[in-house]
Design an enzyme around this catalytic site. Structure first.
Site, PDB file in Angstrom:
ATOM      1  N   LYS A  18       0.821  -1.216   0.000  1.00 27.67           N
ATOM      2  CA  LYS A  18       0.000   0.000   0.000  1.00 27.67           C
ATOM      3  C   LYS A  18       0.857   1.269   0.000  1.00 27.67           C
ATOM      4  CE  LYS A  18      -4.224  -2.076   1.625  1.00 27.67           C
ATOM      5  NZ  LYS A  18      -3.820  -3.487   1.732  1.00 27.67           N
TER       6      LYS A  18
HETATM    7  C1  LIG Z   1      -4.465  -4.541   1.113  1.00 26.64           C
HETATM    8  C2  LIG Z   1      -3.713  -5.822   1.024  1.00 26.64           C
HETATM    9  C3  LIG Z   1      -4.087  -6.838   0.120  1.00 26.64           C
HETATM   10  C4  LIG Z   1      -5.305  -6.741  -0.763  1.00 26.64           C
HETATM   11  O1  LIG Z   1      -5.201  -5.742  -1.745  1.00 26.64           O
HETATM   12  P1  LIG Z   1      -6.503  -5.259  -2.552  1.00 26.64           P
HETATM   13  O2  LIG Z   1      -6.052  -4.125  -3.388  1.00 26.64           O
HETATM   14  O3  LIG Z   1      -7.489  -4.830  -1.471  1.00 26.64           O
HETATM   15  O4  LIG Z   1      -7.021  -6.413  -3.315  1.00 26.64           O
HETATM   16  C5  LIG Z   1      -3.282  -7.971   0.053  1.00 26.64           C
HETATM   17  N1  LIG Z   1      -2.204  -8.118   0.848  1.00 26.64           N
HETATM   18  C6  LIG Z   1      -1.825  -7.175   1.733  1.00 26.64           C
HETATM   19  C7  LIG Z   1      -0.634  -7.431   2.590  1.00 26.64           C
HETATM   20  C8  LIG Z   1      -2.550  -5.991   1.848  1.00 26.64           C
HETATM   21  O5  LIG Z   1      -2.166  -5.055   2.743  1.00 26.64           O
END
Ligand SMILES: *Cc1c(COP(=O)(O)O)cnc(C)c1O
Length: 465
Positions: free
Chosen positions: A112
């Site tokens: 993120k």
């Molecule tokens: C947010 C997240 C996901 C999922 O991502 P999306 O964009 O919501 O599909 C997967 N793995 C981790 C570690 C995350 O923080």
């Protein structure tokens, strides 16, 4: 470039407007009206670009002059200067023609950061230019909150309030949020669960009258278009590193809200030769059921070893549905209305399209742990539980051995020591050295009752003038 709502009844917005808003007033999500696409020659000419140079090429058509080229380059440079690896998104080989794309080299050790480091610097620039101040409000079950706080902590024109469920996030995740002590950062530990947090944020977006007159709320969850846009870049980066456009590539993506994999779908439409896109889910499998069985029905939430994918409904899937239904906003409005009953059924054309675009696979906690152990035994590489789900789904659904399979590593294993220990490691994975003292740092957060009036009062009292 204009941005339109998936439900067809909201006015189109400019890039600048779309970054500074949340949902569209008709309840839809914003998407670009047209998608830029790159020729094979152009993609081939990017073979030697750095991550930052490539990010500029991929994102500039979406920004479309709303930020000058010089400024956009500066924002990109600053956003990725906080990453610990010069490649920004390094590839590691874990099997024959199988690769892990490490998206956890940013400040909070999860992918993120790619979007939220960029969004923080972009907001800072836009707000200063407009001489405007805003309030960022969000709910988190873990990764989003810390990445958002890291992205906004140095933004003069933002006060950020992140709600997390009191005593229900992991200690690493909590400390990553609560040890940020800048006076524009506020962590609210709500007496309630994640849904309670999210409902409060939704209600606050719907009625912002608790804010001072000169403020508005900005969303930093993955409904914000700029987040999706920033995530398209690493698909191109990995694809080109492995031979695109001369050679096709495949991606497996641990999926929760469908933001990350939606960016992969866009990369494909923009010209990257992606042969296969794998939707990897844990036992919260609404997307796997929808794609494999046309069963898009809400099930009870299960708490798994991969908590960042514990969702009942994937908010960004609406963006995908919009394309599956040939961008018919009326059809999406109808579909989302049907879904209020707890389930929806795609028509045949949409389902066929979805099945031709995506493979999908669901992975249990038990299997997740086995895969972490297996990969460690075979190449001494430690996966986090989310990444392990992507690796397993790739192995189970892979169509072509001659096409490189890239598994997106969405988090560093040190964030999820429980799963790693279950996989037989006798000590917790070490935090990277810049975070080694996380457990000694001072924390600051406020525990508030599950009462929206109290939460909103807390926010309005803590906004800086
Ligand atoms: C947010 C997240 C996901 C999922 O991502 P999306 O964009 O919501 O599909 C997967 N793995 C981790 C570690 C995350 O923080």
């Amino acid at each position: 470039m204009k941005y339109i709502s998936t439900r067809g009844q909201a006015p189109a917005l400019t890039f600048e407007e779309v970054v500074l808003t949340g949902l569209a007033p008709d309840g839809g999500l914003y998407v670009p009206e047209t998608l830029p696409s790159f020729s094979q020659e152009e993609i081939a000419s990017w073979a030697n670009l750095s991550y930052q140079e490539l990010a500029f090429k991929v994102m500039a058509p979406f920004v479309d002059g709303a930020v000058s080229d010089t400024e956009l380059k500066r924002i990109i440079a600053e956003a990725y200067s906080s990453f610990r690896h010069d490649a920004i998104a390094p590839l590691v080989q874990t099997g024959h023609n199988e690769w892990v794309l490490e998206l956890f080299q940013g400040p909070t050790l999860a992918f993120k950061d790619f979007a939220l480091q960029f969004l923080g610097h972009l907001l800072d620039h836009l707000l200063k230019k407009r001489d405007q101040k805003v309030v960022v409000m969000g709910a988190t079950s873990g990764d989003t909150g810390s990445a958002a706080i890291e992205g906004c902590r140095r933004c003069d024109n933002i006060d950020i309030f992140i709600l997390h469920p009191y005593q229900r996030v992991s200690e690493v995740q909590r400390r990553q949020m609560t040890t940020v002590l800048e006076d524009n950062v506020h962590n609210i530990a709500l007496e309630g669960n994640f849904d309670d947090c999210q409902n409060m944020v939704k209600a606050s977006f719907a009625d912002q009258s608790f804010l001072p007159e000169d403020r508005q709320l900005v969303a930093v969850n993955s409904i914000n278009w700029a987040r999706i846009m920033a995530q398209i870049v690493y698909y191109f980066y990995a694809g080109i590193a492995l031979g695109a456009p001369h050679r096709p590539v495949a991606f497996s993506v641990p999926t929760g809200n469908f933001g990350d994999i939606f960016a992969g779908y866009l990369a494909k439409r923009m010209g990257l030769p992606i042969d296969q896109l794998v939707v990897a889910t844990n036992s919260n499998d609404i997307l796997h059921r929808c794609i494999s069985d046309n069963d898009h029905s809400k099930h009870q939430l299960e708490h798994t070893l991969s908590p960042s994918m514990d969702i009942m409904v994937s908010s960004n899937f609406e963006r995908m549905l919009f394309d599956l239904y040939d961008r018919d906003g009326d059809a999406i409005r109808q579909l989302m209305d049907d879904f209020k009953s707890g389930t929806m059924t795609l028509n045949n054309a949409a389902l066929e399209k979805a099945q031709s675009l995506f493979s999908s696979h669901r992975v249990s906690d038990e299997r997740t742990v086995e895969v972490i152990r297996d990969v460690f035994d075979h190449c001494e590489y430690l996966l986090d539980p989310h990444t392990a789900i992507g690796v397993e789904a790739a192995r189970q659904t892979r169509r072509r051995k001659d096409v490189p399979m890239v598994c997106l590593a969405t988090a560093h294993p040190a964030k999820f020591p429980d799963a790693v220990r279950e996989a037989g490691q006798d000590s917790d994975p070490a935090l990277p050295h810049h975070m080694a003292d996380l457990f000694q740092r001072e924390e600051r957060y406020d525990v508030l009752d599950h009462d929206i009036a109290k939460v909103q009062d807390f926010i309005s009292r803590n906004i800086r003038p």
